[in-house]
Motif scaffolding. Structure first.
Motif, PDB file in Angstrom:
ATOM      1  N   UNK A 216     -17.608   8.382   3.405  1.00  0.00           N
ATOM      2  CA  UNK A 216     -17.822   7.258   2.494  1.00  0.00           C
ATOM      3  C   UNK A 216     -16.476   6.791   1.945  1.00  0.00           C
ATOM      4  N   UNK A 217     -16.210   5.503   2.044  1.00  0.00           N
ATOM      5  CA  UNK A 217     -14.994   4.932   1.476  1.00  0.00           C
ATOM      6  C   UNK A 217     -15.280   4.388   0.088  1.00  0.00           C
ATOM      7  N   UNK A 218     -14.256   4.384  -0.756  1.00  0.00           N
ATOM      8  CA  UNK A 218     -14.410   3.884  -2.125  1.00  0.00           C
ATOM      9  C   UNK A 218     -13.191   3.049  -2.509  1.00  0.00           C
ATOM     10  N   UNK A 219     -13.406   2.157  -3.475  1.00  0.00           N
ATOM     11  CA  UNK A 219     -12.356   1.225  -3.893  1.00  0.00           C
ATOM     12  C   UNK A 219     -12.639   0.817  -5.338  1.00  0.00           C
ATOM     13  N   UNK A 220     -11.671   1.044  -6.201  1.00  0.00           N
ATOM     14  CA  UNK A 220     -11.768   0.634  -7.606  1.00  0.00           C
ATOM     15  C   UNK A 220     -10.533  -0.185  -7.928  1.00  0.00           C
ATOM     16  N   UNK A 221     -10.711  -1.398  -8.430  1.00  0.00           N
ATOM     17  CA  UNK A 221      -9.552  -2.241  -8.677  1.00  0.00           C
ATOM     18  C   UNK A 221      -9.796  -3.316  -9.715  1.00  0.00           C
ATOM     19  N   UNK A 222      -8.745  -4.098  -9.946  1.00  0.00           N
ATOM     20  CA  UNK A 222      -8.761  -5.200 -10.909  1.00  0.00           C
ATOM     21  C   UNK A 222      -8.188  -6.440 -10.232  1.00  0.00           C
TER      22      UNK A 222
ATOM     23  N   UNK B 299      -3.864  -8.618  -7.748  1.00  0.00           N
ATOM     24  CA  UNK B 299      -4.839  -7.531  -7.738  1.00  0.00           C
ATOM     25  C   UNK B 299      -4.158  -6.199  -7.478  1.00  0.00           C
ATOM     26  N   UNK B 300      -4.831  -5.135  -7.890  1.00  0.00           N
ATOM     27  CA  UNK B 300      -4.342  -3.792  -7.661  1.00  0.00           C
ATOM     28  C   UNK B 300      -5.492  -2.819  -7.785  1.00  0.00           C
ATOM     29  N   UNK B 301      -5.324  -1.654  -7.201  1.00  0.00           N
ATOM     30  CA  UNK B 301      -6.404  -0.691  -7.283  1.00  0.00           C
ATOM     31  C   UNK B 301      -6.090   0.598  -6.570  1.00  0.00           C
ATOM     32  N   UNK B 302      -7.110   1.439  -6.496  1.00  0.00           N
ATOM     33  CA  UNK B 302      -7.050   2.711  -5.799  1.00  0.00           C
ATOM     34  C   UNK B 302      -8.187   2.747  -4.797  1.00  0.00           C
ATOM     35  N   UNK B 303      -7.920   3.228  -3.584  1.00  0.00           N
ATOM     36  CA  UNK B 303      -8.939   3.281  -2.538  1.00  0.00           C
ATOM     37  C   UNK B 303      -8.729   4.537  -1.700  1.00  0.00           C
ATOM     38  N   UNK B 304      -9.825   5.053  -1.179  1.00  0.00           N
ATOM     39  CA  UNK B 304      -9.727   6.246  -0.357  1.00  0.00           C
ATOM     40  C   UNK B 304     -11.039   6.531   0.340  1.00  0.00           C
ATOM     41  N   UNK B 305     -11.151   7.725   0.904  1.00  0.00           N
ATOM     42  CA  UNK B 305     -12.353   8.124   1.628  1.00  0.00           C
ATOM     43  C   UNK B 305     -12.721   9.554   1.269  1.00  0.00           C
ATOM     44  N   UNK B 306     -14.018   9.820   1.144  1.00  0.00           N
ATOM     45  CA  UNK B 306     -14.517  11.165   0.892  1.00  0.00           C
ATOM     46  C   UNK B 306     -14.666  11.922   2.212  1.00  0.00           C
ATOM     47  N   UNK B 307     -14.854  13.236   2.124  1.00  0.00           N
ATOM     48  CA  UNK B 307     -15.034  14.037   3.335  1.00  0.00           C
ATOM     49  C   UNK B 307     -16.269  13.612   4.119  1.00  0.00           C
ATOM     50  N   UNK B 308     -17.247  13.045   3.437  1.00  0.00           N
ATOM     51  CA  UNK B 308     -18.474  12.580   4.091  1.00  0.00           C
ATOM     52  C   UNK B 308     -18.268  11.322   4.915  1.00  0.00           C
TER      53      UNK B 308
ATOM     54  N   UNK C 197       0.843  -1.193   0.000  1.00  0.00           N
ATOM     55  CA  UNK C 197       0.000   0.000   0.000  1.00  0.00           C
ATOM     56  C   UNK C 197       0.877   1.242   0.000  1.00  0.00           C
ATOM     57  N   UNK C 198       0.472   2.218  -0.803  1.00  0.00           N
ATOM     58  CA  UNK C 198       1.189   3.490  -0.884  1.00  0.00           C
ATOM     59  C   UNK C 198       0.178   4.580  -1.219  1.00  0.00           C
ATOM     60  N   UNK C 199      -0.253   5.320  -0.198  1.00  0.00           N
ATOM     61  CA  UNK C 199      -1.294   6.316  -0.422  1.00  0.00           C
ATOM     62  C   UNK C 199      -2.589   5.641  -0.824  1.00  0.00           C
ATOM     63  N   UNK C 200      -3.170   6.093  -1.921  1.00  0.00           N
ATOM     64  CA  UNK C 200      -4.411   5.496  -2.412  1.00  0.00           C
ATOM     65  C   UNK C 200      -4.167   4.178  -3.143  1.00  0.00           C
ATOM     66  N   UNK C 201      -2.949   3.953  -3.586  1.00  0.00           N
ATOM     67  CA  UNK C 201      -2.655   2.762  -4.399  1.00  0.00           C
ATOM     68  C   UNK C 201      -2.417   1.524  -3.536  1.00  0.00           C
ATOM     69  N   UNK C 202      -2.920   0.390  -3.976  1.00  0.00           N
ATOM     70  CA  UNK C 202      -2.632  -0.881  -3.318  1.00  0.00           C
ATOM     71  C   UNK C 202      -2.471  -1.973  -4.371  1.00  0.00           C
ATOM     72  N   UNK C 203      -1.755  -3.019  -4.014  1.00  0.00           N
ATOM     73  CA  UNK C 203      -1.567  -4.173  -4.886  1.00  0.00           C
ATOM     74  C   UNK C 203      -1.227  -5.370  -4.020  1.00  0.00           C
ATOM     75  N   UNK C 204      -1.414  -6.552  -4.569  1.00  0.00           N
ATOM     76  CA  UNK C 204      -1.080  -7.732  -3.784  1.00  0.00           C
ATOM     77  C   UNK C 204      -1.266  -9.011  -4.563  1.00  0.00           C
TER      78      UNK C 204
ATOM     79  N   UNK D 250     -16.379  -0.584  -5.227  1.00  0.00           N
ATOM     80  CA  UNK D 250     -16.989  -0.767  -3.908  1.00  0.00           C
ATOM     81  C   UNK D 250     -17.146   0.576  -3.202  1.00  0.00           C
ATOM     82  N   UNK D 251     -18.213   0.664  -2.391  1.00  0.00           N
ATOM     83  CA  UNK D 251     -18.457   1.813  -1.528  1.00  0.00           C
ATOM     84  C   UNK D 251     -18.775   1.308  -0.125  1.00  0.00           C
ATOM     85  N   UNK D 252     -18.395   2.082   0.890  1.00  0.00           N
ATOM     86  CA  UNK D 252     -18.678   1.681   2.264  1.00  0.00           C
ATOM     87  C   UNK D 252     -18.874   2.896   3.155  1.00  0.00           C
ATOM     88  N   UNK D 253     -19.477   2.642   4.309  1.00  0.00           N
ATOM     89  CA  UNK D 253     -19.682   3.728   5.270  1.00  0.00           C
ATOM     90  C   UNK D 253     -19.801   3.127   6.663  1.00  0.00           C
TER      91      UNK D 253
END
Length: 224
Positions: free
Chosen positions: A98-104, A87-96, A59-66, A125-128
């Motif tokens: 809500x977490x998000x995750x887009x990957x392959x 797998x790899x992707x980008x994940x983060x959280x909004x100010x609200x 993991x490095x910032x928003x980027x992840x892989x494994x 994916x979305x989460x809260x």
């Protein structure tokens, strides 16, 4: 339902390339597990036998892989004994909040003799998590080569710092026709020695194969 990967594999290579030269600056972790049955979307992947599993994550910032691996047994002519996922992707959280995750995700079966079972899914994916500790989420997995789609909704709640419960329900639909629904309910307890013990019930609405029957799965996992 698992067929040769083609154009979708390019998406994984492009996503992993976004890590660039910053890979050395990120964080690495690992995991190992022993489970009484490797169940994926309600279906046993080991012909109802135990599995040994493990992987590594970066993991490095928003980027992840494994990568992650498990023994498998499909009981068919493929004679494959191992699954290796990348797998790899980008994940983060909004100010609200809500977490998000887009990957392959690339599912590989390198020792399959007769048929190429490899395939790729694109994930969103979305989460809260509410103030009281209840977390909810939704995920979509799309196989662009076979046009199969999997939807899943999840909910989890931490009863204590060491014990949490969660539930999920998902639907797997196939471009060739048909679909099925699966569900799970489980609890995870973190032992003081750093081992997580997970006890989980799985069920599906598939009634023509024993590997989709309802079952209880016990898993011991440890982060490295």
């Amino acid at each position: 339902m698992k067929t040769k990967v083609s154009r979708a594999g390019v998406a994984l290579v492009a996503l992993l390339a976004t890590a660039g030269t910053a890979v050395a600056e990120g964080e690495w972790s690992g995991n190992v597990a022993i489970t009484s049955d490797y169940v994926w979307r309600g279906i046993s992947q080991t012909d109802e036998d135990p599995a040994i599993q493990g992987g590594f994550d970066y993991a490095n910032g928003m980027f992840y892989a494994g990568t992650w691996a498990s023994n498998v047994d499909f009981g068919d002519d493929s004679d494959t004994n191992i699954e290796v996922d990348f797998y790899g992707g980008l994940a983060g959280a909004l100010e609200s909040g809500v977490t998000w995750d887009v990957g392959v995700i690339y599912y590989a079966y390198p020792d399959a003799d007769e048929s190429d079972l490899d395939f790729v899914e694109i994930k969103g994916a979305l989460g809260y998590e509410f103030a009281g500790g209840l977390g909810v989420g939704g995920e979509v997995y799309w196989d662009p080569d076979n046009q199969n789609v999997y939807y899943q909704a999840t909910a989890g709640y931490g009863l204590t710092d060491a014990f949490a419960v969660d539930a999920s329900v998902g639907n797997y639909s196939f471009d060739g026709g048909g679909d099925y629904t699966n569900w799970s309910l489980g609890g995870t307890y973190s032992l003081p020695i750093g081992i997580d013990v997970d006890l989980r019930y799985w069920g599906t609405d598939v009634d023509d194969t024993s590997i989709a029957d309802e079952r209880v799965v016990l898993t011991f996992a440890k982060s490295l």
